[in-house]
Design an enzyme around this catalytic site. Structure first.
Site, PDB file in Angstrom:
ATOM      1  CG  HIS A  34      -0.271  -0.388   2.246  1.00 19.64           C
ATOM      2  ND1 HIS A  34       0.750   0.575   3.065  1.00 19.64           N
ATOM      3  CD2 HIS A  34      -0.257  -1.672   3.391  1.00 19.64           C
ATOM      4  CE1 HIS A  34       1.390   0.028   4.122  1.00 19.64           C
ATOM      5  NE2 HIS A  34       0.702  -0.954   4.282  1.00 19.64           N
ATOM      6  CD  GLU A  35       1.382   6.281  -1.509  1.00 17.06           C
ATOM      7  OE1 GLU A  35       0.856   6.007  -2.664  1.00 17.06           O
ATOM      8  OE2 GLU A  35       2.647   7.219  -1.281  1.00 17.06           O
ATOM      9  CG  HIS A  37       3.503  -1.508   2.162  1.00 17.32           C
ATOM     10  ND1 HIS A  37       2.779  -2.042   1.820  1.00 17.32           N
ATOM     11  CD2 HIS A  37       4.754  -2.380   3.291  1.00 17.32           C
ATOM     12  CE1 HIS A  37       2.868  -2.816   2.932  1.00 17.32           C
ATOM     13  NE2 HIS A  37       3.714  -3.107   3.281  1.00 17.32           N
ATOM     14  N   GLY A 147       9.597   0.903   8.276  1.00 17.59           N
ATOM     15  CA  GLY A 147       8.343   2.325   9.412  1.00 17.59           C
ATOM     16  C   GLY A 147       7.674   2.417  10.554  1.00 17.59           C
ATOM     17  CG  ASP A 150       4.734  -2.382  12.231  1.00 19.05           C
ATOM     18  OD1 ASP A 150       3.814  -2.532  12.477  1.00 19.05           O
ATOM     19  OD2 ASP A 150       4.807  -2.520  10.624  1.00 19.05           O
TER      20      ASP A 150
END
Ligand code: PAF
Length: 281
Positions: A34-35, A37, A147, A150
């Protein structure tokens, strides 16, 4: 864009790139991109010549009652997105290509991984640290991008890199939210329309908490955490944890804490969502 499925093939590719003087950037993922990533891919492209995205739903980080079998997968779409975003190579092994049947070596971080998701998901961070260490050895990155979504994972990986002397820069890219405020996650697709609306309480309550803490500082923390728990329950969610910790140590904040990390996990229906917010004190 090249697609590699075996450990030997991706390692051969990575070593060849290194011999050619290229800087390698790795974006480890479990796919269903998704965006969030894609923002990691963009950051990796800024920092490296060659970008490798790994797509591997790592069985060792799922508990026996967790969603490994039904974890969302769409390999063709993932590859299309990677190609469109300038990825050099995708590494997509099977579990058999990643783990020997009698594999017996693990990477265990023993401080930062103890609480929060580590306490609720026993063995989770052992699986994450082990697979990430393997991915580092297989893809030989100069930089790896994770990210902030997490947040605990990013801290565990940084600690692993520090303590095991991996010559790799760990870059943590900002959490990406949908227009309505929900933190992007591959698991959002499990939510019904109704659950998704209810789950917006997560970002809303974190933002309200951030404003309160900026104004009233740490003395407001207990009240702020209680308010987040209350709001989630009022919205029909089930709280797993809500905590406010030092953003570097994941210990309760002290007078020396400069950045507080508000972290939460909650269920909407059967879907467990996590979110977090950094508060500068
Ligand atoms: O964040 C994830 O998607 C996974 O935990 C990771 C880092 C790819 C390891 O399997």
């Amino acid at each position: 864009m090249e697609i590699f499925k075996t450990a030997a093939a991706i390692q051969g590719f990575a070593l060849e790139q290194k011999r050619g003087g290229k800087r390698i950037g790795l974006v480890p993922t479990m796919g269903y991109l998704h965006e969030g990533h894609l923002s990691l891919v963009r950051r990796a492209r800024e920092l490296a010549d060659v970008v490798i995205v790994s797509i591997f739903v790592n069985p060792t980080q799922f508990g026996p009652t967790e969603d490994l079998a039904k974890y969302p997968r769409d390999f063709e779409r993932d590859c299309r997105l990677c190609a469109e975003h300038g990825v050099t190579a995708v590494f997509a092994p099977t579990p058999e290509a990643m783990y020997y049947p009698d594999h017996s070596v693990w990477v265990v971080e023993e401080q930062l991984s103890q609480g929060l998701c580590g306490a609720r998901r026993p063995g989770h961070f052992r699986g994450v640290a082990t697979v990430v260490a393997k991915l580092f050895n297989l893809t030989q990155p100069d930089v790896a991008v994770f990210g902030q979504k997490d947040a605990q994972q990013a801290l565990v990986i940084r600690r692993m890199v520090r303590d095991l002397n991996f010559p790799i820069r760990i870059e943590v890219a900002p959490l990406v939210r949908d227009g309505d405020g929900l933190a992007l996650s591959s698991r959002n697709r499990y939510l019904s329309e109704e659950e998704r609306k209810r789950a917006l309480v997560l970002s809303r309550s974190l933002w309200a908490a951030q404003a309160a803490l900026r104004e009233r500082k740490l003395e407001a923390l207990d009240g702020v955490l209680a308010a987040i728990r209350y709001e989630i329950e009022q919205a029909g969610g089930r709280v797993d944890y809500v905590e406010g910790l030092d953003s570097e140590t994941l210990q309760p904040p002290t007078a020396g804490t400069r950045k507080l990390l508000l972290l939460l996990a909650a269920y909407f229906g059967n879907t467990r969502l996590i979110d977090n917010q950094v508060v500068e004190l």
